[in-house]
Design a protein around this motif. Sequence first.
Motif, PDB file in Angstrom:
ATOM      1  N   PHE A  19      -2.660  -1.850  20.027  1.00  0.00           N
ATOM      2  CA  PHE A  19      -3.017  -3.037  19.240  1.00  0.00           C
ATOM      3  C   PHE A  19      -4.450  -2.940  18.756  1.00  0.00           C
ATOM      4  O   PHE A  19      -5.343  -2.525  19.491  1.00  0.00           O
ATOM      5  N   HIS A  20      -4.646  -3.349  17.522  1.00  0.00           N
ATOM      6  CA  HIS A  20      -5.983  -3.447  16.936  1.00  0.00           C
ATOM      7  C   HIS A  20      -6.097  -4.874  16.421  1.00  0.00           C
ATOM      8  O   HIS A  20      -5.660  -5.179  15.306  1.00  0.00           O
ATOM      9  N   LEU A  21      -6.618  -5.762  17.269  1.00  0.00           N
ATOM     10  CA  LEU A  21      -6.617  -7.187  16.920  1.00  0.00           C
ATOM     11  C   LEU A  21      -7.974  -7.616  16.380  1.00  0.00           C
ATOM     12  O   LEU A  21      -8.977  -6.916  16.519  1.00  0.00           O
ATOM     13  N   GLY A  22      -7.973  -8.796  15.766  1.00  0.00           N
ATOM     14  CA  GLY A  22      -9.220  -9.344  15.231  1.00  0.00           C
ATOM     15  C   GLY A  22      -9.756  -8.539  14.062  1.00  0.00           C
ATOM     16  O   GLY A  22     -10.956  -8.501  13.817  1.00  0.00           O
ATOM     17  N   GLN A  23      -8.881  -7.836  13.361  1.00  0.00           N
ATOM     18  CA  GLN A  23      -9.326  -7.081  12.186  1.00  0.00           C
ATOM     19  C   GLN A  23      -8.250  -7.107  11.109  1.00  0.00           C
ATOM     20  O   GLN A  23      -7.071  -6.976  11.389  1.00  0.00           O
ATOM     21  N   GLU A  24      -8.720  -7.333   9.899  1.00  0.00           N
ATOM     22  CA  GLU A  24      -7.799  -7.431   8.772  1.00  0.00           C
ATOM     23  C   GLU A  24      -7.692  -6.076   8.091  1.00  0.00           C
ATOM     24  O   GLU A  24      -8.709  -5.381   7.928  1.00  0.00           O
ATOM     25  N   VAL A  25      -6.476  -5.713   7.685  1.00  0.00           N
ATOM     26  CA  VAL A  25      -6.331  -4.476   6.921  1.00  0.00           C
ATOM     27  C   VAL A  25      -6.763  -4.764   5.485  1.00  0.00           C
ATOM     28  O   VAL A  25      -6.224  -5.666   4.836  1.00  0.00           O
ATOM     29  N   THR A  26      -7.748  -4.037   5.034  1.00  0.00           N
ATOM     30  CA  THR A  26      -8.254  -4.282   3.683  1.00  0.00           C
ATOM     31  C   THR A  26      -7.816  -3.190   2.715  1.00  0.00           C
ATOM     32  O   THR A  26      -7.650  -3.443   1.530  1.00  0.00           O
ATOM     33  N   LYS A  27      -7.629  -1.972   3.256  1.00  0.00           N
ATOM     34  CA  LYS A  27      -7.327  -0.873   2.341  1.00  0.00           C
ATOM     35  C   LYS A  27      -6.051  -0.145   2.744  1.00  0.00           C
ATOM     36  O   LYS A  27      -5.876   0.220   3.905  1.00  0.00           O
ATOM     37  N   VAL A  28      -5.177   0.048   1.774  1.00  0.00           N
ATOM     38  CA  VAL A  28      -4.025   0.938   1.940  1.00  0.00           C
ATOM     39  C   VAL A  28      -3.960   1.764   0.668  1.00  0.00           C
ATOM     40  O   VAL A  28      -3.811   1.214  -0.423  1.00  0.00           O
ATOM     41  N   GLU A  29      -4.133   3.072   0.815  1.00  0.00           N
ATOM     42  CA  GLU A  29      -4.181   3.912  -0.379  1.00  0.00           C
ATOM     43  C   GLU A  29      -3.383   5.181  -0.140  1.00  0.00           C
ATOM     44  O   GLU A  29      -3.554   5.841   0.884  1.00  0.00           O
ATOM     45  N   ARG A  30      -2.522   5.491  -1.097  1.00  0.00           N
ATOM     46  CA  ARG A  30      -1.689   6.678  -0.976  1.00  0.00           C
ATOM     47  C   ARG A  30      -2.517   7.944  -1.180  1.00  0.00           C
ATOM     48  O   ARG A  30      -3.349   8.032  -2.088  1.00  0.00           O
ATOM     49  N   ARG A  31      -2.301   8.906  -0.291  1.00  0.00           N
ATOM     50  CA  ARG A  31      -3.022  10.174  -0.390  1.00  0.00           C
ATOM     51  C   ARG A  31      -2.171  11.190  -1.153  1.00  0.00           C
ATOM     52  O   ARG A  31      -0.978  10.979  -1.339  1.00  0.00           O
ATOM     53  N   ASP A  32      -2.793  12.295  -1.522  1.00  0.00           N
ATOM     54  CA  ASP A  32      -2.041  13.321  -2.243  1.00  0.00           C
ATOM     55  C   ASP A  32      -0.917  13.908  -1.389  1.00  0.00           C
ATOM     56  O   ASP A  32       0.106  14.345  -1.910  1.00  0.00           O
ATOM     57  N   ASP A  33      -1.105  13.928  -0.081  1.00  0.00           N
ATOM     58  CA  ASP A  33      -0.068  14.499   0.793  1.00  0.00           C
ATOM     59  C   ASP A  33       1.053  13.494   1.096  1.00  0.00           C
ATOM     60  O   ASP A  33       1.916  13.766   1.932  1.00  0.00           O
ATOM     61  N   GLY A  34       1.048  12.332   0.426  1.00  0.00           N
ATOM     62  CA  GLY A  34       2.119  11.364   0.610  1.00  0.00           C
ATOM     63  C   GLY A  34       1.863  10.385   1.742  1.00  0.00           C
ATOM     64  O   GLY A  34       2.539   9.376   1.862  1.00  0.00           O
ATOM     65  N   ARG A  35       0.872  10.700   2.597  1.00  0.00           N
ATOM     66  CA  ARG A  35       0.535   9.754   3.665  1.00  0.00           C
ATOM     67  C   ARG A  35      -0.428   8.698   3.102  1.00  0.00           C
ATOM     68  O   ARG A  35      -0.743   8.693   1.917  1.00  0.00           O
ATOM     69  N   PHE A  36      -0.870   7.797   3.979  1.00  0.00           N
ATOM     70  CA  PHE A  36      -1.701   6.687   3.499  1.00  0.00           C
ATOM     71  C   PHE A  36      -3.004   6.592   4.281  1.00  0.00           C
ATOM     72  O   PHE A  36      -3.028   6.761   5.496  1.00  0.00           O
ATOM     73  N   ASP A  37      -4.079   6.312   3.555  1.00  0.00           N
ATOM     74  CA  ASP A  37      -5.338   5.938   4.196  1.00  0.00           C
ATOM     75  C   ASP A  37      -5.300   4.437   4.423  1.00  0.00           C
ATOM     76  O   ASP A  37      -5.034   3.673   3.492  1.00  0.00           O
ATOM     77  N   VAL A  38      -5.550   4.039   5.655  1.00  0.00           N
ATOM     78  CA  VAL A  38      -5.548   2.614   5.998  1.00  0.00           C
ATOM     79  C   VAL A  38      -6.882   2.297   6.646  1.00  0.00           C
ATOM     80  O   VAL A  38      -7.379   3.071   7.462  1.00  0.00           O
ATOM     81  N   GLU A  39      -7.459   1.158   6.273  1.00  0.00           N
ATOM     82  CA  GLU A  39      -8.756   0.796   6.826  1.00  0.00           C
ATOM     83  C   GLU A  39      -8.818  -0.699   7.105  1.00  0.00           C
ATOM     84  O   GLU A  39      -8.240  -1.494   6.367  1.00  0.00           O
ATOM     85  N   THR A  40      -9.515  -1.065   8.188  1.00  0.00           N
ATOM     86  CA  THR A  40      -9.632  -2.487   8.540  1.00  0.00           C
ATOM     87  C   THR A  40     -11.073  -2.970   8.402  1.00  0.00           C
ATOM     88  O   THR A  40     -11.999  -2.163   8.280  1.00  0.00           O
ATOM     89  N   THR A  41     -11.221  -4.288   8.502  1.00  0.00           N
ATOM     90  CA  THR A  41     -12.552  -4.895   8.416  1.00  0.00           C
ATOM     91  C   THR A  41     -13.444  -4.458   9.570  1.00  0.00           C
ATOM     92  O   THR A  41     -14.656  -4.574   9.484  1.00  0.00           O
ATOM     93  N   ALA A  42     -12.848  -3.968  10.673  1.00  0.00           N
ATOM     94  CA  ALA A  42     -13.659  -3.503  11.802  1.00  0.00           C
ATOM     95  C   ALA A  42     -14.027  -2.034  11.641  1.00  0.00           C
ATOM     96  O   ALA A  42     -14.651  -1.446  12.519  1.00  0.00           O
TER      97      ALA A  42
END
Length: 344
Positions: free
Chosen positions: A83-106
Amino acid sequence: PTGVIEADAVIIGAGPVGLFQVFELGLLEIKAHVIDSLGAVGGQCVELYPDKPIYDIPAVPSCTGQELTDNLLKQIEPFEPTFHLGQEVTKVERRDDGRFDVETTAGTQFIAKTIFIAAGVGSFQARTLKVDGIDVFEGSQLHYKVKDPAQFEGKNLVICGGGDSALDWALNFVGKAESVVLLHRRDDFRAAPASVAKMKALCDDYEMQLLIGTATGFETSADGKLEHLKVTAADGVTRRVPLDMLLVFYGLSPKLGPIAEWGLDIERRQLKVQNTEKFETNVPGIFAVGDINTYPGKKKLILSGFHEAALAAFGAAPYIFPDKKIHMQYTTTSPKLHKVLGVE
Ligand code: FAD
């Protein structure tokens, strides 16, 4: 980069559906990371109705929002979600390899093979006080939550709101703060009647004060501190109320927020899914389950979300195990499932 978590599955939202998504992925041997902007799991069930009974969970004649959440946590224990609580996901971006970069406010970063958006009605955020310019005091003299109660002891407090949070904190600070003024726009409270009665008794004893009116402005001291709140009463008269700290509890309002910027098809603040076979969005690898999604016939019920989570897990499995044939098995009889559940 270091510190980036490589994940098979990232679940955005720890409401009932996000939690059950962990279970359905777990049965398919997919480990999940779960992120929520709130500090506790349970979504609407815990945030909006922890003590109210739910009657339409199959085979559970009645359980409260909190009990449902506690049982879901128990059920997913074998799968050890992170669990990663107390943080909002702000970024979801598709990478060239088909996976995703995900980033939170923390600042937590993931590279995820699949994403499950179980974000309900969006991330809950405190409703703010609508007084021009007062936001500059947020975090110093204006607070929407109490992190450290000691910070408010010995201070002159103005507490705004008429719900349980406002009343509970007002009652809590009587005797600890220098003074407590409760400010509410009308003499009618959403809070528990017992708390309202207690508050009125304390007012009668001059232990605290109740003001009926609306905050309409403020005054600062020579050194730029928030010194007075201007409160306009129903009679149109504006009074200046001195204070050290202003606490505002106007409830939480959900915001779709950053989800709107991830290139997903959105229809009336909901994520459109391609079909009801996989509940995948227009972006391959991103699934939407629970209240956040929409499709013909959608009903915003917990049991619908549970079903969606099961099918989304099967829909996602090929991204994680491209060469594996996935079969549905019964938890009652499958030795393999007994093993993953730890009930051998
Ligand atoms: P939610 O419970 O809304 O959880 C979503 C979570 O995602 C939230 O915790 C939120 O903070 C988080 N989140 C959102 N965006 C982000 C982000 N960008 N980053 C991080 N976290 C994010 N349903 C029934 O089936 N039966 C009932 O009897 C019933 N009674 C209800 C009574 C009330 C008063 C209410 C308000 C609802 C009721 N419901 C009932 C509806 C039920 O609560 C919802 O269907 C259910 O909570 C949906 O679950 P969910 O997991 O999809 O979303």
